[in-house]
Design an enzyme around this catalytic site. Structure first.
Site, PDB file in Angstrom:
ATOM      1  CD  GLU A 147     -44.750  26.330 -76.596  1.00 14.64           C
ATOM      2  OE1 GLU A 147     -45.929  26.424 -76.219  1.00 14.64           O
ATOM      3  OE2 GLU A 147     -44.147  25.240 -76.670  1.00 14.64           O
ATOM      4  CG  ASP A 150     -43.675  20.714 -84.913  1.00 11.93           C
ATOM      5  OD1 ASP A 150     -43.448  21.463 -83.942  1.00 11.93           O
ATOM      6  OD2 ASP A 150     -43.482  19.483 -84.889  1.00 11.93           O
TER       7      ASP A 150
HETATM    8 ZN    ZN Z   1     -46.461  22.068 -78.754  1.00 12.14          ZN
END
Ligand code: ZN
Length: 420
Positions: free
Chosen positions: A278, A365
């Site tokens: 996030e 990621d």
């Molecule tokens: Zn995401």
């Protein structure tokens, strides 16, 4: 039927046919892999869970087809039966042509449409989600949610409509620029106040308890230079067993929110990696980029409405009388028709939008992996989330292209492992 009415009908039907076809294509694809757990997933999901994810996918997909058929029939009926111009005439006769009356017409139409779709919303929650053990919403919560939503729509939506329609009369030919600017300012304000004023109406937020997890997450925030005053846990379990995490607000209003369901499902390093993902969205400026795109979108939308509001043929095609001039009553039919038809065009752009949003997911990621100095916690978290939420492990590529804003589990895992 005028030529444009035929074009509109073709647009409506084309989207419905595409949606039904994609749904069938996806169902066939899922069934073809249903007999045994595909090799790639053997080590992460057991046979019974895999079967349940297949059943859940197929049940949602069949329900989706019913909704598509109903929505399409409804849209065709209201666009081409003449009910809209008829209701508009009745409304003007009863309440006049003031800005308030015109905003009332748009608002009432929206409310009527959402009431018609209430049985589907109810079924999805209390039948479909319940059958797979996800629903935790009580009838009372569900009814209260609807009432609060309605109250907010009156307070915020209706006032915004009045203001936008006033702008037409105040500013004349360039009204759409003013309207877009006001709507954008309103959205930004909403983003700012929502964590403090609106979200607490629906959920309870409690600061994350002192302890190892809290220390770990604050250390992560510090390490990534992501100043946050609070990490809060939201009672997502009040409505569903599905889980999520997000951060909201700007600057000093910013807070990180974890669903209680997520805290219960993931181990500490996994939670840290989800939070790192996030934060990655923020650090890579994805939020700012999405916001600028939505700003451009609002301007394009209002430009389209303003231009349609000058076309006699557009009004005639749907049975409305055309009057030139910058009065709310002259623009309202174009606004309504635009709201009803915009989705038939934007649907075809969703694969493009998703290519873009998936790139963001890969970047977030990668950020999480670098920050954690290890890909494993995030891979583990994604696997668990996909298992707990009974995600479809084998979507058809064309289907995921149209509907998935995130890459599939397999794609994310591969990207995380290759780069490592
Ligand atoms: Zn995401």
């Amino acid at each position: 039927m005028s030529r444009f009415a035929i074009i509109a009908l073709v647009l409506v039907l084309a989207r419905a046919i595409a949606e039904l076809w994609l749904s069938r294509l996806n169902q066939r694809h899922v069934r073809a892999h249903a007999d045994e757990v595909p090799l790639a997933f053997r080590e992460m999901v057991d046979e019974p869970t895999y079967r349940r994810s297949v059943d859940y996918t197929l049940a949602k997909s069949r329900f989706g087809e019913v909704v598509t058929l109903f929505d399409t029939a409804l849209l065709i009926a209201i666009l081409f039966s003449g009910v809209l111009p008829w209701a508009f005439g009745k409304f003007r006769a009863a309440f006049g042509m003031s800005v308030w009356a015109m905003a009332g017409f748009l608002f009432a139409t929206g409310v009527a449409l959402s009431i018609i779709s209430l049985p589907f919303t109810w079924y999805a929650q209390f039948k479909l989600e319940a059958r797979f053990g996800f629903n935790t919403t009580t009838m009372k919560t569900w009814v209260l949610d609807r009432l609060k939503g309605f109250f907010l729509a009156v307070l915020l939506g209706f006032s915004l409509l009045v203001l936008v329609l006033k702008l037409i009369e105040w500013t004349g030919p360039n009204w759409w620029i003013w309207a877009a600017a006001v709507v954008i300012a309103f959205q930004l304000l909403l983003l700012l106040i929502s964590p403090a004023v609106i979200m607490p109406l629906f959920n309870k937020f409690t600061p994350l308890q002192d302890g190892a997890l809290r220390e770990r997450l604050f250390a992560l925030a510090q390490r990534t230079d992501f100043p946050t005053r609070s990490i809060e846990v939201m009672d997502g379990s009040k409505r569903s067993h599905h889980s999520n995490a997000f951060f909201t607000g700007f600057g000093r209003f910013r807070k990180i929110v974890l669903f209680d369901t997520l805290v219960a499902q993931l181990a500490e390093p996994e939670l840290e990696s989800v939070l790192a993902h996030e934060i990655g969205h923020y650090k890579k400026r994805h939020i700012a980029k999405l916001l600028s795109v939505s700003i451009v979108g609002v301007f394009i939308g209002f430009a389209a409405i303003a231009s349609l509001a000058r076309q006699q043929w557009f009004y005639r095609a749907f049975g409305f009388e055309y009057h030139a001039g910058f009065a709310a009553a002259n623009v309202v039919p174009a606004m309504l028709l635009f709201a009803l038809l915009a989705g038939t065009v934007s649907f075809w752009f969703s694969p493009l939008v998703h290519v873009w949003s998936r790139r963001f997911e890969y970047e977030a990621d990668a950020f999480a992996r670098t920050t954690m100095d290890d890909a494993q916690p995030l891979i583990q978290a994604l696997r668990k989330l996909s298992e707990k939420n009974l995600s479809n492990l084998t979507p058809h590529p064309l289907y995921s292209g149209f509907y998935y804003s995130h890459p599939t589990l397999l794609e994310r895992q591969k990207a995380l492992q290759t780069a490592a």
